[in-house]
Design a protein around this motif. Structure first.
Motif, short mmCIF file in Angstrom:
data_model
loop_
_atom_site.label_atom_id
_atom_site.label_comp_id
_atom_site.label_asym_id
_atom_site.label_seq_id
_atom_site.Cartn_x
_atom_site.Cartn_y
_atom_site.Cartn_z
N ARG A 47 0.83 -1.21 0.00
CA ARG A 47 0.00 0.00 0.00
C ARG A 47 0.86 1.26 0.00
NH1 ARG A 47 -3.56 -3.25 2.93
NH2 ARG A 47 -2.50 -2.89 4.90
N LYS A 48 1.92 1.26 0.79
CA LYS A 48 2.80 2.43 0.85
C LYS A 48 3.50 2.66 -0.48
CE LYS A 48 3.70 2.28 5.80
NZ LYS A 48 4.70 2.07 6.85
N LEU A 49 3.95 1.58 -1.12
CA LEU A 49 4.58 1.71 -2.43
C LEU A 49 3.59 2.26 -3.45
CD1 LEU A 49 6.94 1.30 -4.38
CD2 LEU A 49 6.17 -1.07 -4.66
N GLY A 50 2.39 1.70 -3.48
CA GLY A 50 1.37 2.18 -4.40
C GLY A 50 1.03 3.64 -4.18
N ALA A 51 0.91 4.04 -2.93
CA ALA A 51 0.59 5.44 -2.61
C ALA A 51 1.71 6.37 -3.07
CB ALA A 51 0.35 5.60 -1.11
N SER A 52 2.95 5.96 -2.88
CA SER A 52 4.05 6.83 -3.29
C SER A 52 4.10 6.98 -4.81
CB SER A 52 5.39 6.31 -2.76
OG SER A 52 5.74 5.10 -3.36
N VAL A 53 3.79 5.92 -5.54
CA VAL A 53 3.76 6.00 -7.00
C VAL A 53 2.60 6.90 -7.44
CG1 VAL A 53 3.34 4.69 -9.11
CG2 VAL A 53 4.88 3.79 -7.37
N LEU A 54 1.44 6.76 -6.81
CA LEU A 54 0.31 7.61 -7.17
C LEU A 54 0.59 9.07 -6.88
CD1 LEU A 54 -2.77 5.48 -6.11
CD2 LEU A 54 -1.96 6.00 -8.41
N ASP A 55 1.28 9.36 -5.78
CA ASP A 55 1.66 10.74 -5.48
C ASP A 55 2.47 11.34 -6.62
OD1 ASP A 55 0.39 10.79 -3.02
OD2 ASP A 55 2.22 10.41 -1.87
N ALA A 56 3.45 10.60 -7.09
CA ALA A 56 4.31 11.10 -8.17
C ALA A 56 3.52 11.27 -9.47
CB ALA A 56 5.48 10.15 -8.38
N LEU A 57 2.66 10.30 -9.81
CA LEU A 57 1.87 10.40 -11.03
C LEU A 57 0.88 11.56 -10.98
CD1 LEU A 57 1.14 6.64 -11.77
CD2 LEU A 57 2.83 8.13 -12.85
N CYS A 58 0.27 11.77 -9.84
CA CYS A 58 -0.67 12.89 -9.69
C CYS A 58 0.06 14.23 -9.83
CB CYS A 58 -1.40 12.82 -8.35
SG CYS A 58 -2.62 11.50 -8.28
N TYR A 59 1.29 14.28 -9.34
CA TYR A 59 2.04 15.52 -9.42
C TYR A 59 2.37 15.88 -10.87
CZ TYR A 59 5.45 19.12 -8.60
OH TYR A 59 6.11 20.31 -8.62
N VAL A 60 2.78 14.91 -11.67
CA VAL A 60 3.19 15.21 -13.05
C VAL A 60 2.02 15.23 -14.03
CG1 VAL A 60 5.51 14.32 -12.71
CG2 VAL A 60 3.77 12.83 -13.69
N SER A 61 0.86 14.74 -13.64
CA SER A 61 -0.25 14.62 -14.59
C SER A 61 -0.62 15.93 -15.30
CB SER A 61 -1.48 13.99 -13.93
OG SER A 61 -1.99 14.83 -12.93
N PRO A 62 -0.59 17.10 -14.65
CA PRO A 62 -0.92 18.32 -15.39
C PRO A 62 0.07 18.65 -16.51
CG PRO A 62 -0.97 18.73 -13.03
CD PRO A 62 -0.37 17.38 -13.24
N TYR A 63 1.25 18.09 -16.46
CA TYR A 63 2.29 18.41 -17.43
C TYR A 63 2.35 17.41 -18.59
CZ TYR A 63 3.89 21.10 -13.41
OH TYR A 63 3.96 21.94 -12.35
N LEU A 64 1.62 16.33 -18.55
CA LEU A 64 1.82 15.24 -19.50
C LEU A 64 1.56 15.61 -20.95
CD1 LEU A 64 0.47 12.21 -17.49
CD2 LEU A 64 2.83 12.88 -17.89
N ARG A 65 0.60 16.44 -21.23
CA ARG A 65 0.28 16.81 -22.62
C ARG A 65 0.83 18.19 -23.00
NH1 ARG A 65 -1.55 12.23 -25.17
NH2 ARG A 65 -2.80 11.07 -23.69
#
Length: 87
Positions: A47-65
């Motif tokens: 769960r901790k690993l998944g949460a840390s990955v989601l944190d990073a993905l959520c942070y960069v998501s506005p920049y993806l396109r």
């Protein structure tokens, strides 16, 4: 790294990204034990690993396109973050 849409198509994350035109990643569970940490791989650590990955993905998501070098426009508190030719 491979150019966009040029990665090996037999790797799942590359196939998903190409087929659905989206961010895709492979998350591999680390089994190496670190001194001073809970031994073994269990649900709590997963769960901790998944949460840390989601944190990073959520942070960069506005920049993806976005066009251009998004890392040059990161907020001041993230100014330390930048790409490196070492990797």
């Amino acid at each position: 790294p491979d150019e966009p849409n040029e990665g090996m198509k037999n790797i799942c994350s590359n196939q998903i990204a190409l087929r659905f035109d989206c961010l895709s990643a492979t998350l591999e569970m680390p089994f190496k034990e670190v001194s001073g940490r809970e031994r073994g791989w269990g649900p709590n650590r997963a769960r901790k690993l998944g949460a840390s990955v989601l944190d990073a993905l959520c942070y960069v998501s506005p920049y993806l396109r976005k066009e251009g070098n998004f890392w040059e426009r990161l907020p001041e508190e993230d100014a330390y973050s930048h790409p490196s030719s070492k990797y």
